[in-house]
Design a protein around this motif. Structure first.
Motif, PDB file in Angstrom:
ATOM      1  N   LEU A  66       0.366  -1.449  -0.048  1.00 35.48           N
ATOM      2  CA  LEU A  66       0.275   0.088  -0.197  1.00 35.48           C
ATOM      3  C   LEU A  66       0.584   1.129   0.593  1.00 35.48           C
ATOM      4  O   LEU A  66       0.173   2.647  -0.592  1.00 35.48           O
ATOM      5  CB  LEU A  66      -0.698  -0.188   1.330  1.00 35.48           C
ATOM      6  N   GLU A  67       1.923   1.496   0.792  1.00 31.94           N
ATOM      7  CA  GLU A  67       3.024   2.577   0.700  1.00 31.94           C
ATOM      8  C   GLU A  67       4.312   2.824  -0.673  1.00 31.94           C
ATOM      9  O   GLU A  67       4.830   3.373  -0.557  1.00 31.94           O
ATOM     10  CB  GLU A  67       3.403   2.870   1.853  1.00 31.94           C
ATOM     11  N   SER A  68       3.701   1.314  -1.453  1.00 31.71           N
ATOM     12  CA  SER A  68       4.845   1.363  -3.025  1.00 31.71           C
ATOM     13  C   SER A  68       4.625   2.337  -3.502  1.00 31.71           C
ATOM     14  O   SER A  68       3.740   2.792  -3.483  1.00 31.71           O
ATOM     15  CB  SER A  68       4.747   0.426  -3.141  1.00 31.71           C
ATOM     16  N   LYS A  69       5.382   3.361  -4.210  1.00 37.47           N
ATOM     17  CA  LYS A  69       5.608   4.455  -5.119  1.00 37.47           C
ATOM     18  C   LYS A  69       4.101   3.624  -6.408  1.00 37.47           C
ATOM     19  O   LYS A  69       3.810   4.590  -6.643  1.00 37.47           O
ATOM     20  CB  LYS A  69       6.775   4.398  -5.691  1.00 37.47           C
ATOM     21  N   GLU A  70       4.032   2.936  -6.622  1.00 39.37           N
ATOM     22  CA  GLU A  70       3.006   2.671  -7.592  1.00 39.37           C
ATOM     23  C   GLU A  70       1.881   2.908  -7.195  1.00 39.37           C
ATOM     24  O   GLU A  70       1.200   3.200  -7.785  1.00 39.37           O
ATOM     25  CB  GLU A  70       2.800   0.929  -8.465  1.00 39.37           C
ATOM     26  N   TRP A  71       0.748   1.619  -5.774  1.00 37.45           N
ATOM     27  CA  TRP A  71       0.188   1.897  -5.270  1.00 37.45           C
ATOM     28  C   TRP A  71      -0.330   3.799  -5.149  1.00 37.45           C
ATOM     29  O   TRP A  71      -1.157   4.593  -4.688  1.00 37.45           O
ATOM     30  CB  TRP A  71       0.039   1.169  -3.527  1.00 37.45           C
ATOM     31  N   THR A  72       1.109   4.378  -4.553  1.00 42.88           N
ATOM     32  CA  THR A  72       0.880   5.782  -4.360  1.00 42.88           C
ATOM     33  C   THR A  72       0.466   6.643  -5.033  1.00 42.88           C
ATOM     34  O   THR A  72      -0.371   7.638  -4.863  1.00 42.88           O
ATOM     35  CB  THR A  72       2.055   6.952  -3.563  1.00 42.88           C
ATOM     36  N   GLU A  73       0.705   6.643  -6.467  1.00 45.51           N
ATOM     37  CA  GLU A  73       0.666   7.180  -7.537  1.00 45.51           C
ATOM     38  C   GLU A  73      -0.535   6.294  -8.591  1.00 45.51           C
ATOM     39  O   GLU A  73      -1.034   7.914  -9.130  1.00 45.51           O
ATOM     40  CB  GLU A  73       1.953   6.431  -8.888  1.00 45.51           C
ATOM     41  N   PHE A  74      -0.868   5.937  -8.007  1.00 43.96           N
ATOM     42  CA  PHE A  74      -2.544   5.161  -8.429  1.00 43.96           C
ATOM     43  C   PHE A  74      -3.426   6.362  -6.753  1.00 43.96           C
ATOM     44  O   PHE A  74      -4.070   6.693  -8.382  1.00 43.96           O
ATOM     45  CB  PHE A  74      -2.581   3.734  -8.558  1.00 43.96           C
ATOM     46  N   ALA A  75      -3.214   6.281  -6.023  1.00 47.04           N
ATOM     47  CA  ALA A  75      -3.457   6.716  -5.506  1.00 47.04           C
ATOM     48  C   ALA A  75      -3.845   8.642  -5.425  1.00 47.04           C
ATOM     49  O   ALA A  75      -4.811   9.280  -5.705  1.00 47.04           O
ATOM     50  CB  ALA A  75      -3.660   6.463  -3.831  1.00 47.04           C
ATOM     51  N   ASP A  76      -2.838   8.997  -5.737  1.00 49.95           N
ATOM     52  CA  ASP A  76      -2.626  10.132  -6.630  1.00 49.95           C
ATOM     53  C   ASP A  76      -3.045  10.872  -7.801  1.00 49.95           C
ATOM     54  O   ASP A  76      -4.201  11.700  -7.981  1.00 49.95           O
ATOM     55  CB  ASP A  76      -1.023  10.854  -6.585  1.00 49.95           C
ATOM     56  N   ASN A  77      -3.041   9.949  -8.628  1.00 48.12           N
ATOM     57  CA  ASN A  77      -4.012   9.851  -9.928  1.00 48.12           C
ATOM     58  C   ASN A  77      -5.130  10.492 -10.029  1.00 48.12           C
ATOM     59  O   ASN A  77      -6.227  11.177 -10.321  1.00 48.12           O
ATOM     60  CB  ASN A  77      -3.933   9.087 -10.966  1.00 48.12           C
ATOM     61  N   LEU A  78      -6.497   9.014  -8.631  1.00 44.83           N
ATOM     62  CA  LEU A  78      -7.126   9.142  -8.407  1.00 44.83           C
ATOM     63  C   LEU A  78      -7.809  10.350  -8.406  1.00 44.83           C
ATOM     64  O   LEU A  78      -8.879  10.939  -7.720  1.00 44.83           O
ATOM     65  CB  LEU A  78      -8.018   7.681  -7.393  1.00 44.83           C
TER      66      LEU A  78
END
Length: 113
Positions: A66-78
């Protein structure tokens, strides 16, 4: 033929409001919600990137995913109203309004739903 879909509505991600929970696939990957577990959605380049860091067997804690760059980027994009097609279908604030553009040869054909 190439298809490009544009959505003309805001996202209200249910995963941000505890209305939808993350899910675990039968392949051992954590995904944002069960609606994502569809072949077309999982093949989206954004999901492919997330799946590379989402295998539970590869981490010590769920938070590592959940704290990975990929998941953080996904949440930021949402938060910026940028999501997967399924995000707009499930979590759009208003009635779905999308425009699909089909490229046939050198000609664009737009279809609104």
């Amino acid at each position: 033929m190439k298809k490009v879909t544009h959505y003309n509505r805001k996202l209200r991600p249910k995963c941000f409001y505890n209305e939808i929970q993350t899910s675990l696939t039968n392949r051992g990957h954590l995904i944002p919600c069960c609606n994502v577990d569809q072949p077309d959605t999982l093949a989206d380049p954004r999901m492919v990137k997330m799946l590379k860091v989402s295998k539970l067997a590869d981490v010590d804690r769920v938070e590592d995913i959940l704290e990975s760059k990929e998941w953080t980027e996904f949440a930021d994009n949402l938060n910026k109203n940028i999501g997967l097609d399924v995000c707009y279908e499930i979590c759009g604030e208003t009635k779905q309004q999308k425009t699909e553009t089909y490229i046939v040869g050198n000609k664009e054909v737009k279809v609104e739903h």
